[in-house]
Design a protein around this motif. Structure first.
Motif, PDB file in Angstrom:
ATOM      1  N   VAL A 135       0.727  -1.261  -0.114  1.00 17.22           N
ATOM      2  CA  VAL A 135      -0.056   0.087  -0.061  1.00 17.22           C
ATOM      3  C   VAL A 135       0.986   1.235   0.028  1.00 17.22           C
ATOM      4  N   ALA A 136       1.825   1.278   0.778  1.00 17.39           N
ATOM      5  CA  ALA A 136       2.844   2.418   0.841  1.00 17.39           C
ATOM      6  C   ALA A 136       3.418   2.782  -0.509  1.00 17.39           C
ATOM      7  N   GLN A 137       4.030   1.687  -1.215  1.00 18.74           N
ATOM      8  CA  GLN A 137       4.451   1.688  -2.390  1.00 18.74           C
ATOM      9  C   GLN A 137       3.658   2.373  -3.477  1.00 18.74           C
ATOM     10  N   PHE A 138       2.243   1.799  -3.340  1.00 18.08           N
ATOM     11  CA  PHE A 138       1.295   2.089  -4.388  1.00 18.08           C
ATOM     12  C   PHE A 138       1.111   3.800  -4.096  1.00 18.08           C
ATOM     13  N   GLU A 139       0.927   4.035  -2.936  1.00 15.94           N
ATOM     14  CA  GLU A 139       0.440   5.581  -2.515  1.00 15.94           C
ATOM     15  C   GLU A 139       1.672   6.460  -3.186  1.00 15.94           C
ATOM     16  N   THR A 140       2.846   6.005  -2.623  1.00 19.28           N
ATOM     17  CA  THR A 140       4.176   7.062  -2.779  1.00 19.28           C
ATOM     18  C   THR A 140       4.747   6.936  -4.284  1.00 19.28           C
ATOM     19  N   LYS A 141       4.315   5.793  -5.153  1.00 17.37           N
ATOM     20  CA  LYS A 141       4.878   5.469  -6.422  1.00 17.37           C
ATOM     21  C   LYS A 141       6.398   5.028  -6.085  1.00 17.37           C
TER      22      LYS A 141
ATOM     23  N   ALA B 290       1.150   2.769  10.191  1.00 17.66           N
ATOM     24  CA  ALA B 290       0.413   2.032   9.078  1.00 17.66           C
ATOM     25  C   ALA B 290       0.503   0.333   9.531  1.00 17.66           C
TER      26      ALA B 290
ATOM     27  N   ALA C 108       6.004   0.585   4.905  1.00 16.87           N
ATOM     28  CA  ALA C 108       5.078   1.262   5.554  1.00 16.87           C
ATOM     29  C   ALA C 108       5.503   1.545   6.855  1.00 16.87           C
TER      30      ALA C 108
END
Length: 211
Positions: free
Chosen positions: A44-50, A60, A56
């Motif tokens: 999720v952290a990788q997706f949100e920060t690209k 989180a 996380a």
């Protein structure tokens, strides 16, 4: 779902080796389930920060674990109040050791060693925790002869044993069950039921016809 990690390592507070060996598949399945929660939080952290290398944060990860619910008991104490006077739930030292132990066993190489250790039915008994498990399954380093001192017959015997070191059907089936835990978070009962389901039988039939 019964949480064997909690029942054995927290509720009992004196996990015997015999119990750990008996419950090894369930212990490993829940370690993998816990690792998946952490990995999902990182995703999720990788997706949100690209950012493919993002991780996380503590908050989180705590939120992910609490939302899942199965391992919420890890947060057994409160930290110091922040500037707003809010104290967040944290893990005590004992719970952090359990968290580290679960993540250790969830690693593919370590999970193989753990199951091999359990299937060897070790005779030594006594109180056991994740630290003891880590010590028990870590391969012992042995002093080896230097290359110049190895005789031709010894080298030949080593080559033959390496050639013959193939899995038995039982060992291969145990590996399949373990992979189901690691890759799909399926416990042994779920995987056995899948194998006997119409979909599983269809796959078996296809291989039988092709043989």
């Amino acid at each position: 779902m019964t949480n064997v990690i909690y029942d054995i390592f927290v509720k009992r507070n004196n996990a015997t080796q015999a119990l750990i060996v008996k419950q090894a598949p369930q212990i490993l399945a829940q370690c993998c389930q816990f690792a998946n929660i952490i990995n999902d939080a990182h995703n999720v952290a990788q997706f949100e920060t690209k950012n493919s290398e993002a991780k996380a944060g503590t908050d989180a990860i705590r939120e992910a674990i609490m939302n899942d619910g199965h391992f919420a008991w890890l947060y057994d104490t409160k930290g110091k109040p922040n500037k707003k006077g809010i104290s967040k739930l944290i893990m005590s030292d004992a719970m952090r050791k359990i968290r580290e132990g679960m993540l250790f066993l969830a690693d593919e190489n370590n999970s193989d060693l753990f199951m091999a250790w359990a299937e060897s039915k070790p005779n030594k008994s006594g109180v056991c925790d994740f630290a003891n498990i880590k010590k028990a399954i870590t391969p012992k380093t042995e002093k080896t002869k230097s290359a110049s001192n190895v005789t031709e017959s010894e080298a030949s015997a080593t080559d033959e044993s390496a050639t013959d070191a193939k899995r038995t059907p039982a060992e291969f089936l145990a590996w399949v069950y373990k992979q189901a835990m690691v890759e799909f978070n399926m416990d042994p009962v779920e995987f056995a039921q899948f194998a006997e389901s119409p979909e599983g039988m269809k796959i078996a039939d296809e291989f039988i016809k092709a043989a």
